[in-house]
Design a protein around this motif. Structure first.
Motif, PDB file in Angstrom:
ATOM      1  N   MET A   1       0.983  -1.077  -0.319  1.00  0.00           N
ATOM      2  CA  MET A   1       0.132   0.162  -0.143  1.00  0.00           C
ATOM      3  C   MET A   1       0.939   1.329   0.002  1.00  0.00           C
ATOM      4  N   SER A   2       0.232   2.404  -1.261  1.00  0.00           N
ATOM      5  CA  SER A   2       1.772   3.386  -0.866  1.00  0.00           C
ATOM      6  C   SER A   2       0.497   4.554  -0.578  1.00  0.00           C
ATOM      7  N   ASN A   3       1.578   5.303   0.157  1.00  0.00           N
ATOM      8  CA  ASN A   3       1.087   6.413   0.894  1.00  0.00           C
ATOM      9  C   ASN A   3       0.390   7.533  -0.074  1.00  0.00           C
ATOM     10  N   LEU A   4      -0.250   8.298   0.067  1.00  0.00           N
ATOM     11  CA  LEU A   4      -0.767   9.871  -0.533  1.00  0.00           C
ATOM     12  C   LEU A   4      -0.427  10.800   0.411  1.00  0.00           C
ATOM     13  N   VAL A   5       0.035  12.371   0.065  1.00  0.00           N
ATOM     14  CA  VAL A   5      -0.026  13.398   0.700  1.00  0.00           C
ATOM     15  C   VAL A   5      -0.648  14.268  -0.244  1.00  0.00           C
ATOM     16  N   ILE A   6      -1.711  14.645   0.213  1.00  0.00           N
ATOM     17  CA  ILE A   6      -2.442  15.656  -0.335  1.00  0.00           C
ATOM     18  C   ILE A   6      -2.086  16.819  -0.124  1.00  0.00           C
ATOM     19  N   PHE A   7      -1.590  18.098  -1.670  1.00  0.00           N
ATOM     20  CA  PHE A   7      -1.219  18.920  -0.714  1.00  0.00           C
ATOM     21  C   PHE A   7      -2.426  19.878  -1.109  1.00  0.00           C
ATOM     22  N   LEU A   8      -3.511  20.524   0.003  1.00  0.00           N
ATOM     23  CA  LEU A   8      -4.516  21.571  -0.355  1.00  0.00           C
ATOM     24  C   LEU A   8      -4.301  22.859   0.087  1.00  0.00           C
ATOM     25  N   GLY A   9      -4.657  23.676  -0.739  1.00  0.00           N
ATOM     26  CA  GLY A   9      -4.487  25.539  -0.914  1.00  0.00           C
ATOM     27  C   GLY A   9      -4.857  26.161  -2.258  1.00  0.00           C
ATOM     28  N   PRO A  10      -5.026  26.680  -2.083  1.00  0.00           N
ATOM     29  CA  PRO A  10      -5.720  27.805  -3.401  1.00  0.00           C
ATOM     30  C   PRO A  10      -4.585  28.054  -4.596  1.00  0.00           C
TER      31      PRO A  10
ATOM     32  N   LEU B   1     -12.816  13.247 -16.473  1.00  0.00           N
ATOM     33  CA  LEU B   1     -12.101  13.667 -16.847  1.00  0.00           C
ATOM     34  C   LEU B   1     -10.573  13.260 -16.265  1.00  0.00           C
ATOM     35  N   VAL B   2     -10.459  14.206 -15.388  1.00  0.00           N
ATOM     36  CA  VAL B   2      -9.345  14.188 -13.819  1.00  0.00           C
ATOM     37  C   VAL B   2      -9.020  13.234 -13.624  1.00  0.00           C
ATOM     38  N   ILE B   3     -10.303  12.370 -12.920  1.00  0.00           N
ATOM     39  CA  ILE B   3      -9.916  11.333 -12.495  1.00  0.00           C
ATOM     40  C   ILE B   3      -9.561  10.491 -13.041  1.00  0.00           C
ATOM     41  N   GLU B   4      -9.603  10.115 -13.717  1.00  0.00           N
ATOM     42  CA  GLU B   4      -9.546   8.551 -15.209  1.00  0.00           C
ATOM     43  C   GLU B   4      -7.918   8.915 -15.297  1.00  0.00           C
ATOM     44  N   MET B   5      -7.613  10.376 -15.193  1.00  0.00           N
ATOM     45  CA  MET B   5      -6.027  10.564 -15.332  1.00  0.00           C
ATOM     46  C   MET B   5      -5.148  10.463 -15.103  1.00  0.00           C
ATOM     47  N   LEU B   6      -5.734  10.572 -13.542  1.00  0.00           N
ATOM     48  CA  LEU B   6      -4.955  10.807 -11.818  1.00  0.00           C
ATOM     49  C   LEU B   6      -4.789   9.294 -11.905  1.00  0.00           C
ATOM     50  N   ILE B   7      -6.134   8.272 -12.228  1.00  0.00           N
ATOM     51  CA  ILE B   7      -6.101   6.995 -11.541  1.00  0.00           C
ATOM     52  C   ILE B   7      -5.204   6.720 -12.463  1.00  0.00           C
ATOM     53  N   GLU B   8      -4.653   6.191 -14.302  1.00  0.00           N
ATOM     54  CA  GLU B   8      -3.607   6.090 -15.131  1.00  0.00           C
ATOM     55  C   GLU B   8      -2.406   6.434 -14.019  1.00  0.00           C
ATOM     56  N   ARG B   9      -1.921   7.112 -13.901  1.00  0.00           N
ATOM     57  CA  ARG B   9      -0.657   8.323 -13.614  1.00  0.00           C
ATOM     58  C   ARG B   9      -0.432   7.189 -11.847  1.00  0.00           C
ATOM     59  N   LEU B  10      -0.964   7.046 -11.286  1.00  0.00           N
ATOM     60  CA  LEU B  10      -1.249   6.404 -10.111  1.00  0.00           C
ATOM     61  C   LEU B  10      -0.924   5.242  -9.870  1.00  0.00           C
ATOM     62  N   ASN B  11      -1.022   4.467 -11.628  1.00  0.00           N
ATOM     63  CA  ASN B  11      -0.590   3.374 -11.341  1.00  0.00           C
ATOM     64  C   ASN B  11       0.838   2.548 -11.728  1.00  0.00           C
ATOM     65  N   SER B  12       2.099   4.515 -12.167  1.00  0.00           N
ATOM     66  CA  SER B  12       3.742   4.482 -12.867  1.00  0.00           C
ATOM     67  C   SER B  12       3.632   3.658 -11.832  1.00  0.00           C
ATOM     68  N   GLU B  13       5.164   3.383 -11.700  1.00  0.00           N
ATOM     69  CA  GLU B  13       6.118   2.247 -11.064  1.00  0.00           C
ATOM     70  C   GLU B  13       6.093   3.367 -10.121  1.00  0.00           C
ATOM     71  N   ASP B  14       6.782   5.072 -10.492  1.00  0.00           N
ATOM     72  CA  ASP B  14       7.474   5.903  -9.675  1.00  0.00           C
ATOM     73  C   ASP B  14       6.518   5.775  -8.267  1.00  0.00           C
ATOM     74  N   CYS B  15       4.785   5.934  -8.713  1.00  0.00           N
ATOM     75  CA  CYS B  15       4.307   6.057  -7.225  1.00  0.00           C
ATOM     76  C   CYS B  15       4.285   4.785  -6.301  1.00  0.00           C
ATOM     77  N   LYS B  16       5.351   3.578  -6.337  1.00  0.00           N
ATOM     78  CA  LYS B  16       4.901   2.667  -5.440  1.00  0.00           C
ATOM     79  C   LYS B  16       5.912   3.315  -4.061  1.00  0.00           C
ATOM     80  N   ASN B  17       6.595   4.347  -3.794  1.00  0.00           N
ATOM     81  CA  ASN B  17       7.358   4.422  -2.667  1.00  0.00           C
ATOM     82  C   ASN B  17       6.071   5.867  -2.055  1.00  0.00           C
TER      83      ASN B  17
END
Ligand code: ADP
Length: 185
Positions: free
Chosen positions: A1-10, A65-81
């Protein structure tokens, strides 16, 4: 399981600047949905074609559109960490889509960047002088700030209820703000 940190702000709060530094330091992927969409625009994909006018006007690109793009991106190898999400989620529907993949990805923290309106406008217009970004204009900035208040700011409460929010003061020296954020990883 990989950790996500969300940066939220204007817009203009410095999320991109800090995300790039921290991602490098901590070996996290830096995922900026804004950068990804701009790449689609410049490479002339179908998504880029749809996104172009919305980006220029400071409006959001449709969730699906954005959700599909993001989910595909999260499946990349470099997101494992792990990955820093910079500019996603921006709506409740986007946040809920992330919850749906919580078997693969765990939201470790949501860092909320706090800055006042005048400072944000000043920074974005200043950035516009050199960024070449077609949305760093006075008209678009006002729309982006309104969209943030209406669609994105409610996510602060959404994540506060899940006990994930850490607020940081995003006005000050880049290095000082970096130190504040770095301590949260
Ligand atoms: P800023 O935070 O300065 O507004 P970004 O690069 O994060 O800049 O976003 C630029 C534009 O890209 C937004 O105004 C919007 O049109 C589009 N965009 C980026 N991320 C999303 C998202 N998660 N959902 C919808 N639109 C997005």
């Amino acid at each position: 399981m990989s950790n996500l940190v969300i940066f939220l702000g204007p817009p203009g709060a410095g999320k991109g600047t800090q995300a790039a530094k921290i991602a490098k330091e901590k070996n996290f992927a830096h995922i900026s949905t804004g950068d990804m969409l701009r790449e689609h625009v410049s490479s002339g994909t179908e998504l880029g074609y749809t996104a172009k006018t919305l980006l220029d006007e400071g409006k959001l690109v449709p969730d699906s559109l954005v959700i599909e793009m993001l989910i595909e991106r999260l499946n990349s190898e470099d997101c494992k960490n792990g990955a820093i999400l910079d500019g996603f989620p921006r709506t409740l529907a986007q946040a809920e889509s992330l919850d749906k993949i919580s078997n693969q990805f765990k939201i470790a923290k949501v860092i909320v960047f706090d800055a006042n309106h005048e400072e944000l406008v000043k920074r974005i217009l200043h950035r516009g002088e050199t960024s070449g970004r077609s949305d760093d204009t006075e008209e678009s900035v006002n729309v982006r700030l309104e969209v943030y208040e209406k669609d994105t700011a409610p996510l602060i409460e959404y994540y506060t209820k899940k006990n994930l929010v850490v607020k940081i003061n995003a006005v000050g020296e880049v290095d000082n703000i970096y130190n504040l954020i770095s301590g949260e990883f």
